[in-house]
Scaffold this motif. Structure first.
Motif, PDB file in Angstrom:
ATOM      1  N   LYS A  87       0.696  -1.015   0.012  1.00  0.00           N
ATOM      2  CA  LYS A  87       0.097   0.078   0.043  1.00  0.00           C
ATOM      3  C   LYS A  87       0.987   1.311   0.076  1.00  0.00           C
ATOM      4  N   ASP A  88       0.239   2.438  -0.242  1.00  0.00           N
ATOM      5  CA  ASP A  88       1.223   3.545  -0.172  1.00  0.00           C
ATOM      6  C   ASP A  88       1.676   3.985   1.287  1.00  0.00           C
ATOM      7  N   GLY A  89       2.818   4.419   1.390  1.00  0.00           N
ATOM      8  CA  GLY A  89       3.611   4.472   2.528  1.00  0.00           C
ATOM      9  C   GLY A  89       4.356   3.264   3.091  1.00  0.00           C
ATOM     10  N   GLN A  90       3.976   1.969   2.423  1.00  0.00           N
ATOM     11  CA  GLN A  90       4.620   0.901   2.925  1.00  0.00           C
ATOM     12  C   GLN A  90       5.993   0.562   2.029  1.00  0.00           C
ATOM     13  N   ALA A  91       7.146   0.438   2.670  1.00  0.00           N
ATOM     14  CA  ALA A  91       8.164   0.044   1.927  1.00  0.00           C
ATOM     15  C   ALA A  91       8.074  -1.314   1.187  1.00  0.00           C
ATOM     16  N   SER A  92       8.413  -1.640   0.084  1.00  0.00           N
ATOM     17  CA  SER A  92       8.652  -2.750  -0.634  1.00  0.00           C
ATOM     18  C   SER A  92       9.611  -3.105  -1.485  1.00  0.00           C
ATOM     19  N   GLU A  93      10.276  -4.299  -1.684  1.00  0.00           N
ATOM     20  CA  GLU A  93      11.256  -4.540  -2.761  1.00  0.00           C
ATOM     21  C   GLU A  93      10.984  -4.110  -4.069  1.00  0.00           C
ATOM     22  N   LEU A  94       9.743  -4.136  -4.291  1.00  0.00           N
ATOM     23  CA  LEU A  94       9.259  -3.723  -5.819  1.00  0.00           C
ATOM     24  C   LEU A  94       9.897  -2.530  -5.993  1.00  0.00           C
ATOM     25  N   ASP A  95      10.182  -1.597  -5.142  1.00  0.00           N
ATOM     26  CA  ASP A  95      10.679  -0.094  -5.448  1.00  0.00           C
ATOM     27  C   ASP A  95      12.059  -0.525  -6.196  1.00  0.00           C
TER      28      ASP A  95
END
Length: 374
Positions: free
Chosen positions: A202-210
């Protein structure tokens, strides 16, 4: 390596209170009818991605066709007899969509007709006193009426979680150079012919996709699942739909960012563990009393002393057919890849059976080698 680095990075929490066990079974079943007179689904050959005519959001819609429960709004058990309801729910973090089979016995003819003609969405809630939760939220695929024996008539509901997104989630959009995999996933969720809510990231959650950025502009066209498959393979990740939300999670995601949290559901005789769990190729298989906090991709903690280990299978010529069986996790931590909930309000069935994997290796990639996610 410091000693602190060798410790498991999770917290053990007891989601079914073992200090004062209470095995009073609670459940509720709601079936909703649709609030639209007509639904237009996207055509597979259409270049239109989302419009007022084809946009279909998976939200609770319409009036309640059926509302059954054995507890009130305050969570108190309702005394007295009730209809017999049987259910089997299968939920997956890898490989295929969630499916539910629900049987309701001896309804009135009028109620049977309403369910068959108007039933659209089903929400199943189950557990024990002090710990209940939704174990399935999906869309009715088919209702049928049968005569099970000389006296009992049943209505059987077949339902699938995220049905419209998985079947009608066609996309047609482009992203510019420098866009991330997160941007693509977010567009898929919002612009698919049948949009869906993102459970993670979700918005604001860190993710490896970034960390995955495209060096050129990208065009996405076709069924959403095909693009999600490609992203998941590139990230050594898995994607799935659970209770109407889309998740795409890498095996190495920070547990503090995952929606399942870093708390591990404790499996022990005090919390409902049944029999001895057995070792399987990449982890363990266990059976426990129904616990709605067990969800796909969550952690479970299981003391190694409860697990029956798999022995080598040695043939007549000395060959070992299962030499690749992995060791058990020394910290007792496993990740749930699938769980099956079975219940019957008129029998002793009220169980959860789980398959879970160890915390080492490229496990999602290995487990999806025989099929594509969803």
């Amino acid at each position: 390596m410091a000693d602190s680095d060798k410790q498991p990075t999770y917290e053990i929490t007891n989601n079914v209170t073992s200090q004062l066990p209470c095995w009073t079974r609670l459940w509720s079943l709601k079936v909703y009818e649709h609030n639209n007179d007509a639904i237009n689904f996207p055509d597979a050959s259409s270049s239109q991605s989302s419009s007022d005519e084809t946009k279909f959001t998976e939200v609770q819609a319409g009036d309640t066709v059926l509302n059954l429960s054995n507890y009130d709004a305050s969570g108190n058990l309702i005394s007295g007899d009730s209809l017999r309801v049987y259910f089997e729910v299968k939920r997956y973090a890898i490989g295929q969509p969630n499916i539910a089979t629900i049987k309701i016995y001896n309804l009135t003819a009028e109620m049977e007709k309403k369910l068959i003609m108007e039933g659209y969405r089903v929400i199943l809630n189950a557990g024990y006193l002090g710990k209940v939760g939704d174990i399935f939220d999906g869309f009715v695929i088919m209702c049928s009426r049968t005569r099970e024996n000389g006296t009992d008539y049943t209505v059987t509901i077949e339902a699938m979680d995220g049905y419209y997104f998985l079947k009608y989630g066609y996309c047609n959009f482009s992203v510019q150079k420098g866009a991330t995999a997160r941007d693509v996933v977010k567009n898929i969720a919002n612009q698919a012919g049948s949009p869906i809510e993102l459970g993670f990231p979700k918005d604001g959650q860190a993710s490896e996709l970034d960390k995955q950025k495209y060096t050129r502009g990208q065009s996405v066209h076709g069924l959403a699942g095909n693009t999600l498959d490609d992203i998941a393979k590139a990230q050594n990740a898995t994607w799935f739909v659970d209770n109407g939300k889309l998740y795409i999670l890498k095996y190495g995601e920070s547990v503090s960012d995952m929606p399942m949290g870093k708390q591990a559901v404790v499996l022990s005789p005090d919390t409902g563990l049944i029999g001895n769990p057995t070792q399987i190729e990449y982890g363990i298989n266990a059976k426990t009393l129904l616990n709605p906090t067990i969800v796909p991709f969550c952690f479970v903690y299981l003391d190694p002393e409860y697990v029956t280990q798999t022995l080598p299978d040695i043939g007549s010529n000395g060959e070992v057919s299962n030499a690749q069986v992995y060791q058990l996790d020394p910290h007792g931590l496993y990740r749930v890849t699938s769980c099956k909930f079975t219940g019957d309000t008129r029998s002793n069935d009220w169980f959860a059976e789980i398959n879970a994997i160890i915390q080492s290796g490229s496990t999602p990639q290995m487990l999806t080698a025989t099929g594509t996610a969803n």
